[in-house]
Design a protein around this motif. Structure first.
Motif, PDB file in Angstrom:
ATOM      1  N   LYS A 113       0.866  -1.184   0.000  1.00  0.00           N
ATOM      2  CA  LYS A 113       0.000   0.000   0.000  1.00  0.00           C
ATOM      3  C   LYS A 113       0.898   1.228   0.000  1.00  0.00           C
ATOM      4  O   LYS A 113       2.039   1.179   0.462  1.00  0.00           O
ATOM      5  CB  LYS A 113      -0.886  -0.006   1.242  1.00  0.00           C
ATOM      6  CG  LYS A 113      -1.844  -1.176   1.260  1.00  0.00           C
ATOM      7  CD  LYS A 113      -2.701  -1.147   2.495  1.00  0.00           C
ATOM      8  CE  LYS A 113      -3.765  -2.192   2.360  1.00  0.00           C
ATOM      9  NZ  LYS A 113      -3.869  -3.146   3.352  1.00  0.00           N
ATOM     10  N   LYS A 114       0.399   2.321  -0.492  1.00  0.00           N
ATOM     11  CA  LYS A 114       1.181   3.570  -0.493  1.00  0.00           C
ATOM     12  C   LYS A 114       1.645   3.921   0.917  1.00  0.00           C
ATOM     13  O   LYS A 114       2.719   4.462   1.112  1.00  0.00           O
ATOM     14  CB  LYS A 114       0.349   4.724  -1.071  1.00  0.00           C
ATOM     15  CG  LYS A 114      -0.007   4.554  -2.524  1.00  0.00           C
ATOM     16  CD  LYS A 114       1.139   4.896  -3.415  1.00  0.00           C
ATOM     17  CE  LYS A 114       0.704   4.806  -4.869  1.00  0.00           C
ATOM     18  NZ  LYS A 114       1.776   4.606  -5.789  1.00  0.00           N
ATOM     19  N   GLU A 115       0.827   3.574   1.921  1.00  0.00           N
ATOM     20  CA  GLU A 115       1.169   3.885   3.316  1.00  0.00           C
ATOM     21  C   GLU A 115       2.383   3.090   3.807  1.00  0.00           C
ATOM     22  O   GLU A 115       2.987   3.434   4.816  1.00  0.00           O
ATOM     23  CB  GLU A 115      -0.012   3.589   4.247  1.00  0.00           C
ATOM     24  CG  GLU A 115      -1.286   4.341   3.925  1.00  0.00           C
ATOM     25  CD  GLU A 115      -2.105   3.689   2.805  1.00  0.00           C
ATOM     26  OE1 GLU A 115      -2.371   2.479   2.842  1.00  0.00           O
ATOM     27  OE2 GLU A 115      -2.457   4.425   1.872  1.00  0.00           O
ATOM     28  N   SER A 116       2.730   2.008   3.093  1.00  0.00           N
ATOM     29  CA  SER A 116       3.887   1.201   3.497  1.00  0.00           C
ATOM     30  C   SER A 116       5.161   2.018   3.523  1.00  0.00           C
ATOM     31  O   SER A 116       6.116   1.675   4.209  1.00  0.00           O
ATOM     32  CB  SER A 116       4.063   0.008   2.555  1.00  0.00           C
ATOM     33  OG  SER A 116       2.950  -0.844   2.611  1.00  0.00           O
ATOM     34  N   ILE A 117       5.174   3.102   2.781  1.00  0.00           N
ATOM     35  CA  ILE A 117       6.367   3.955   2.752  1.00  0.00           C
ATOM     36  C   ILE A 117       6.677   4.495   4.149  1.00  0.00           C
ATOM     37  O   ILE A 117       7.839   4.671   4.512  1.00  0.00           O
ATOM     38  CB  ILE A 117       6.226   5.084   1.706  1.00  0.00           C
ATOM     39  CG1 ILE A 117       7.612   5.617   1.349  1.00  0.00           C
ATOM     40  CG2 ILE A 117       5.311   6.192   2.182  1.00  0.00           C
ATOM     41  CD1 ILE A 117       7.663   6.366   0.048  1.00  0.00           C
ATOM     42  N   ASN A 118       5.649   4.702   4.974  1.00  0.00           N
ATOM     43  CA  ASN A 118       5.857   5.171   6.350  1.00  0.00           C
ATOM     44  C   ASN A 118       6.630   4.140   7.173  1.00  0.00           C
ATOM     45  O   ASN A 118       7.428   4.495   8.036  1.00  0.00           O
ATOM     46  CB  ASN A 118       4.526   5.490   7.024  1.00  0.00           C
ATOM     47  CG  ASN A 118       3.789   6.609   6.330  1.00  0.00           C
ATOM     48  OD1 ASN A 118       4.396   7.496   5.754  1.00  0.00           O
ATOM     49  ND2 ASN A 118       2.467   6.556   6.364  1.00  0.00           N
ATOM     50  N   ASP A 119       6.381   2.854   6.895  1.00  0.00           N
ATOM     51  CA  ASP A 119       7.063   1.788   7.628  1.00  0.00           C
ATOM     52  C   ASP A 119       8.565   1.736   7.331  1.00  0.00           C
ATOM     53  O   ASP A 119       9.335   1.193   8.115  1.00  0.00           O
ATOM     54  CB  ASP A 119       6.434   0.432   7.299  1.00  0.00           C
ATOM     55  CG  ASP A 119       4.978   0.350   7.713  1.00  0.00           C
ATOM     56  OD1 ASP A 119       4.608   1.018   8.697  1.00  0.00           O
ATOM     57  OD2 ASP A 119       4.201  -0.357   7.045  1.00  0.00           O
ATOM     58  N   LEU A 120       8.957   2.287   6.196  1.00  0.00           N
ATOM     59  CA  LEU A 120      10.369   2.257   5.821  1.00  0.00           C
ATOM     60  C   LEU A 120      11.212   3.296   6.562  1.00  0.00           C
ATOM     61  O   LEU A 120      12.437   3.212   6.564  1.00  0.00           O
ATOM     62  CB  LEU A 120      10.519   2.453   4.307  1.00  0.00           C
ATOM     63  CG  LEU A 120       9.996   1.296   3.468  1.00  0.00           C
ATOM     64  CD1 LEU A 120      10.059   1.648   1.984  1.00  0.00           C
ATOM     65  CD2 LEU A 120      10.768   0.017   3.746  1.00  0.00           C
ATOM     66  N   LYS A 121      10.541   4.293   7.173  1.00  0.00           N
ATOM     67  CA  LYS A 121      11.246   5.318   7.960  1.00  0.00           C
ATOM     68  C   LYS A 121      12.430   5.905   7.168  1.00  0.00           C
ATOM     69  O   LYS A 121      13.574   5.896   7.612  1.00  0.00           O
ATOM     70  CB  LYS A 121      11.702   4.758   9.295  1.00  0.00           C
ATOM     71  CG  LYS A 121      10.548   4.215  10.130  1.00  0.00           C
ATOM     72  CD  LYS A 121      11.016   3.736  11.466  1.00  0.00           C
ATOM     73  CE  LYS A 121       9.968   3.123  12.333  1.00  0.00           C
ATOM     74  NZ  LYS A 121       8.616   3.442  12.250  1.00  0.00           N
ATOM     75  N   MET A 122      12.110   6.434   6.000  1.00  0.00           N
ATOM     76  CA  MET A 122      13.138   6.920   5.082  1.00  0.00           C
ATOM     77  C   MET A 122      13.909   8.135   5.582  1.00  0.00           C
ATOM     78  O   MET A 122      15.002   8.402   5.095  1.00  0.00           O
ATOM     79  CB  MET A 122      12.522   7.234   3.714  1.00  0.00           C
ATOM     80  CG  MET A 122      12.147   5.997   2.919  1.00  0.00           C
ATOM     81  SD  MET A 122      13.498   4.809   2.750  1.00  0.00           S
ATOM     82  CE  MET A 122      14.684   5.759   1.824  1.00  0.00           C
ATOM     83  N   SER A 123      13.386   8.847   6.560  1.00  0.00           N
ATOM     84  CA  SER A 123      14.095  10.035   7.038  1.00  0.00           C
ATOM     85  C   SER A 123      15.498   9.695   7.547  1.00  0.00           C
ATOM     86  O   SER A 123      16.407  10.511   7.458  1.00  0.00           O
ATOM     87  CB  SER A 123      13.290  10.741   8.128  1.00  0.00           C
ATOM     88  OG  SER A 123      13.117   9.881   9.231  1.00  0.00           O
ATOM     89  N   GLN A 124      15.690   8.466   8.026  1.00  0.00           N
ATOM     90  CA  GLN A 124      17.014   8.079   8.521  1.00  0.00           C
ATOM     91  C   GLN A 124      17.986   7.731   7.390  1.00  0.00           C
ATOM     92  O   GLN A 124      19.167   7.510   7.634  1.00  0.00           O
ATOM     93  CB  GLN A 124      16.896   6.920   9.505  1.00  0.00           C
ATOM     94  CG  GLN A 124      16.360   5.635   8.918  1.00  0.00           C
ATOM     95  CD  GLN A 124      16.116   4.586   9.980  1.00  0.00           C
ATOM     96  OE1 GLN A 124      16.806   4.537  10.991  1.00  0.00           O
ATOM     97  NE2 GLN A 124      15.137   3.732   9.747  1.00  0.00           N
ATOM     98  N   PHE A 125      17.490   7.713   6.151  1.00  0.00           N
ATOM     99  CA  PHE A 125      18.338   7.382   5.008  1.00  0.00           C
ATOM    100  C   PHE A 125      18.533   8.556   4.050  1.00  0.00           C
ATOM    101  O   PHE A 125      19.043   8.378   2.956  1.00  0.00           O
ATOM    102  CB  PHE A 125      17.757   6.190   4.238  1.00  0.00           C
ATOM    103  CG  PHE A 125      17.695   4.950   5.054  1.00  0.00           C
ATOM    104  CD1 PHE A 125      18.834   4.233   5.353  1.00  0.00           C
ATOM    105  CD2 PHE A 125      16.478   4.510   5.561  1.00  0.00           C
ATOM    106  CE1 PHE A 125      18.779   3.087   6.124  1.00  0.00           C
ATOM    107  CE2 PHE A 125      16.413   3.370   6.339  1.00  0.00           C
ATOM    108  CZ  PHE A 125      17.560   2.657   6.622  1.00  0.00           C
ATOM    109  N   LYS A 126      18.091   9.739   4.450  1.00  0.00           N
ATOM    110  CA  LYS A 126      18.255  10.903   3.584  1.00  0.00           C
ATOM    111  C   LYS A 126      19.720  11.072   3.242  1.00  0.00           C
ATOM    112  O   LYS A 126      20.569  10.816   4.086  1.00  0.00           O
ATOM    113  CB  LYS A 126      17.718  12.166   4.284  1.00  0.00           C
ATOM    114  CG  LYS A 126      16.216  12.189   4.417  1.00  0.00           C
ATOM    115  CD  LYS A 126      15.581  12.405   3.088  1.00  0.00           C
ATOM    116  CE  LYS A 126      14.070  12.472   3.219  1.00  0.00           C
ATOM    117  NZ  LYS A 126      13.382  12.320   1.992  1.00  0.00           N
ATOM    118  N   PRO A 127      20.058  11.398   2.039  1.00  0.00           N
ATOM    119  CA  PRO A 127      19.210  11.877   0.953  1.00  0.00           C
ATOM    120  C   PRO A 127      18.720  10.780  -0.004  1.00  0.00           C
ATOM    121  O   PRO A 127      18.230  11.093  -1.085  1.00  0.00           O
ATOM    122  CB  PRO A 127      20.113  12.873   0.220  1.00  0.00           C
ATOM    123  CG  PRO A 127      21.493  12.346   0.429  1.00  0.00           C
ATOM    124  CD  PRO A 127      21.483  11.661   1.766  1.00  0.00           C
TER     125      PRO A 127
END
Length: 181
Positions: A113-127
């Motif tokens: 689901k599009k919401e799955s992106i929240n589970d990835l916690k991408m802020s810790q992998f920026k950029p």
């Protein structure tokens, strides 16, 4: 006959799960797959079969690899439509100066689901950046795949899926091969 593309995860990487492509081809032909073609050593295998069910094809390949080679290898089977969708839906290709050397696709075992992106916690992998499209995660690495912790193991753990990642050049070549079949 249906053509399937099996993406094998984790073979011939750093000396682990070594399988020669010619031996894999022979093994899969022995259980009835036809027109078996491999691309590079990282486990991209085209097969033709009367079996239309992709998960069943994946299971048969996984089972035979374990039986013959003794390796537990996750297999994700995709159709030509999946690769075509990669080109149509990859948001990073639309960027003005997209660097294909930094683009990757993670193919996952279930539709997300599009919401799955929240589970990835991408802020810790920026950029580094990602976008989710059904059973694909488009990845744009800022520096490169070898210098990030956002990898297949992380994706599998956070989303509870089986995943395998291919670079954009490989995805492009696989689609070309699909079209030539």
């Amino acid at each position: 006959m249906t053509t399937h593309l099996a993406l094998l995860r984790g073979i011939n990487v750093s000396g682990h799960n070594m399988i020669k492509m010619e031996a894999l081809k022979t093994t899969l032909e022995a259980i009835g797959f036809q027109n078996v073609t491999t691309y590079i050593q990282s486990g991209n295998v085209f097969v033709d079969t009367d079996e239309e069910n992709a998960p069943k094809v994946g299971f048969l390949i996984k089972q035979e690899i374990f039986k013959v080679f003794g390796h537990e290898v996750p297999v994700i089977v995709i159709a030509k439509e999946d690769l075509t969708a990669c080109f149509k839906n990859n948001p990073f290709l639309k960027e003005k100066e997209a660097d294909s050397k930094k683009l990757y696709v993670s193919f996952v075992s279930i539709a997300l689901k599009k919401e799955s992106i929240n589970d990835l916690k991408m802020s810790q992998f920026k950029p580094d950046e990602v976008a989710i499209d059904e059973n694909r995660i488009f990845i744009k690495y800022a520096v490169g795949a070898g210098k990030t912790r956002f990898d297949q193991k992380y994706i599998e753990k956070k989303l509870n899926v089986t995943a395998t990642i291919r670079n954009w050049n490989t995805v492009t070549q696989l689609l070309k091969m699909f079209e030539e079949r």
